[in-house]
Design a protein around this motif. Structure first.
Motif: not given
Length: 201
Positions: A123-124, A133-135, A154-161
């Protein structure tokens, strides 16, 4: 010498308070009549006009509040007890909610995102000048930053694993943008950009 008398002969009755013969008697001028009708008419018109003005003032001044028949002066249109206090309480709640997000930017990520070979959800979040960075914990992430009016976005992005299904959002100044990602290494992205009017879109 002339035989004519020096003065013309007087007619009978001349000089004893009587009018001479052959002339109509002079009548004294009658006194001027006062136009009583006009005075009465104008007086009545003035009274009627005053009455109309009083009625208009009473209608405007007293028409906004209806008094009850007991003469206590309580308005019938007043809200029942409890209604106005409920309305005030609702307004206060709305103000509190608004104050909680005023001047703030809220970033969120939620859903299912199992950890992969490279770890957990990546997460960023932040702005064009401040990236963090986020948790992801217990199926959610949430962070708040102070709103900077000079920021471009302003933005948020989260990449799946490798697998999962997530949603993300960014909220600023009453505006919210959302994103979604599912499966593989896909990225959920949400961004609010500054516009020319000082707002966000």
């Amino acid at each position: 010498m002339s035989n004519q008398p020096p003065y013309p002969p007087q007619q009978p009755g001349w000089g004893n308070g009587q009018q001479p013969y052959g002339q109509p008697p002079f009548q004294p001028q009658p006194p001027k009549k006062r136009s009583v009708g006009k005075v009465v008419g104008l007086g009545c018109l003035g009274i009627v006009g005053l009455f109309v003005v009083i009625l208009i003032v009473v209608a405007i001044g007293g028409g906004s509040s209806n008094h009850d028949s007991s003469g206590s002066g309580n308005s019938k249109s007043a809200a029942p007890a409890g209604k106005s206090s409920d309305k005030a309480a609702d307004t206060k709640k709305n103000d509190t909610k608004k104050d909680a997000t005023d001047g703030k930017v809220v970033f969120k990520v939620w859903g299912t995102a199992p950890a992969g070979a490279l770890g957990g959800l990546d997460i960023g979040y932040g702005s064009d000048s401040d990236t963090r960075k986020g948790t992801f914990k217990d199926g959610k992430f949430e962070a708040t930053l102070t709103l900077d009016k000079d920021a471009m976005y302003y933005n948020v992005n989260a990449q799946l694993q490798g697998s999962g299904d997530i949603n993300c959002s960014v909220t600023a100044d009453g505006k919210t943008k959302k994103g979604h990602a599912s499966g593989g290494y896909n990225i959920c992205n949400a961004q609010l950009s500054s516009n020319f009017t000082g707002g966000w879109s």
